[in-house]
Design a protein around this motif. Structure first.
Motif, PDB file in Angstrom:
ATOM      1  N   MET A  82      -2.498  -2.637  23.938  1.00 36.16           N
ATOM      2  CA  MET A  82      -2.989  -3.747  23.151  1.00 36.16           C
ATOM      3  C   MET A  82      -3.545  -3.265  21.815  1.00 36.16           C
ATOM      4  N   LYS A  83      -4.204  -2.095  21.849  1.00 34.21           N
ATOM      5  CA  LYS A  83      -4.790  -1.556  20.625  1.00 34.21           C
ATOM      6  C   LYS A  83      -3.701  -1.193  19.624  1.00 34.21           C
ATOM      7  N   LYS A  84      -2.585  -0.650  20.126  1.00 35.79           N
ATOM      8  CA  LYS A  84      -1.486  -0.285  19.243  1.00 35.79           C
ATOM      9  C   LYS A  84      -0.888  -1.521  18.564  1.00 35.79           C
ATOM     10  N   ILE A  85      -0.783  -2.604  19.307  1.00 37.04           N
ATOM     11  CA  ILE A  85      -0.233  -3.837  18.748  1.00 37.04           C
ATOM     12  C   ILE A  85      -1.149  -4.369  17.645  1.00 37.04           C
ATOM     13  N   ILE A  86      -2.442  -4.322  17.876  1.00 41.27           N
ATOM     14  CA  ILE A  86      -3.395  -4.788  16.862  1.00 41.27           C
ATOM     15  C   ILE A  86      -3.328  -3.914  15.625  1.00 41.27           C
ATOM     16  N   ILE A  87      -3.207  -2.602  15.804  1.00 41.93           N
ATOM     17  CA  ILE A  87      -3.122  -1.697  14.661  1.00 41.93           C
ATOM     18  C   ILE A  87      -1.836  -1.947  13.879  1.00 41.93           C
ATOM     19  N   LYS A  88      -0.726  -2.117  14.575  1.00 41.95           N
ATOM     20  CA  LYS A  88       0.539  -2.382  13.893  1.00 41.95           C
ATOM     21  C   LYS A  88       0.495  -3.711  13.156  1.00 41.95           C
ATOM     22  N   PHE A  89      -0.054  -4.729  13.805  1.00 38.34           N
ATOM     23  CA  PHE A  89      -0.158  -6.031  13.150  1.00 38.34           C
ATOM     24  C   PHE A  89      -1.075  -5.959  11.937  1.00 38.34           C
ATOM     25  N   GLY A  90      -2.164  -5.221  12.059  1.00 41.94           N
ATOM     26  CA  GLY A  90      -3.082  -5.069  10.925  1.00 41.94           C
ATOM     27  C   GLY A  90      -2.430  -4.355   9.763  1.00 41.94           C
ATOM     28  N   ALA A  91      -1.640  -3.338  10.057  1.00 44.95           N
ATOM     29  CA  ALA A  91      -0.949  -2.610   8.993  1.00 44.95           C
ATOM     30  C   ALA A  91       0.059  -3.511   8.289  1.00 44.95           C
ATOM     31  N   TRP A  92       0.806  -4.286   9.060  1.00 42.25           N
ATOM     32  CA  TRP A  92       1.768  -5.202   8.449  1.00 42.25           C
ATOM     33  C   TRP A  92       1.059  -6.301   7.678  1.00 42.25           C
ATOM     34  N   ALA A  93      -0.018  -6.813   8.243  1.00 43.71           N
ATOM     35  CA  ALA A  93      -0.745  -7.883   7.567  1.00 43.71           C
ATOM     36  C   ALA A  93      -1.367  -7.395   6.268  1.00 43.71           C
ATOM     37  N   ALA A  94      -1.712  -6.126   6.207  1.00 44.85           N
ATOM     38  CA  ALA A  94      -2.318  -5.581   4.989  1.00 44.85           C
ATOM     39  C   ALA A  94      -1.276  -5.260   3.927  1.00 44.85           C
ATOM     40  N   THR A  95      -0.108  -4.804   4.317  1.00 45.08           N
ATOM     41  CA  THR A  95       0.880  -4.370   3.331  1.00 45.08           C
ATOM     42  C   THR A  95       1.870  -5.456   2.939  1.00 45.08           C
ATOM     43  N   LEU A  96       2.122  -6.406   3.805  1.00 50.44           N
ATOM     44  CA  LEU A  96       3.123  -7.427   3.505  1.00 50.44           C
ATOM     45  C   LEU A  96       2.781  -8.256   2.272  1.00 50.44           C
ATOM     46  N   PRO A  97       1.555  -8.723   2.092  1.00 49.27           N
ATOM     47  CA  PRO A  97       1.262  -9.482   0.861  1.00 49.27           C
ATOM     48  C   PRO A  97       1.452  -8.650  -0.401  1.00 49.27           C
TER      49      PRO A  97
END
Length: 103
Positions: free
Chosen positions: A1-16
């Motif tokens: 679960m932690k890995k999914i949150i980290i991956k989502f956070g990385a995408w959410a930070a870089t995508l914009p």
């Protein structure tokens, strides 16, 4: 679960940044600077190198340089990851480098 949150956070930070980064420069800055030049010409003031232009060019230079460094680091980390051939140390190094590049 932690890995999914980290991956989502990385995408959410870089995508914009990837999608909307160029829109920040797409405004009417040329028009505003031209208006300032016209006002300065009417008042007899030399606005050819105004503070706003100098600061804008400096920020543009540093942003472009950081973008170039980011792309080079991501490509290098991807190369390390793809050529790791199952070696856990190389995979960890590539992932660490990619994380540091994003930060």
């Amino acid at each position: 679960m932690k890995k999914i949150i980290i991956k989502f956070g990385a995408w959410a930070a870089t995508l914009p940044i990837l999608l909307f980064g160029s829109n920040a420069l797409a405004g009417s800055t040329k028009t505003n600077i031209q208006n300032l030049d016209e006002i300065g010409d009417n008042m007899g003031v030399d606005t050819s190198q105004s503070l706003a232009m100098v600061v804008g060019e400096t920020i543009k230079f540093f942003t472009s340089t950081l973008g170039l460094i980011f792309v080079v680091l991501v490509v290098y980390a991807g190369y390390l990851y793809l050529t790791a051939a199952g070696d856990d140390e190389k995979v960890k190094k590539a992932k660490k480098l990619l994380g540091q590049a994003v930060i």
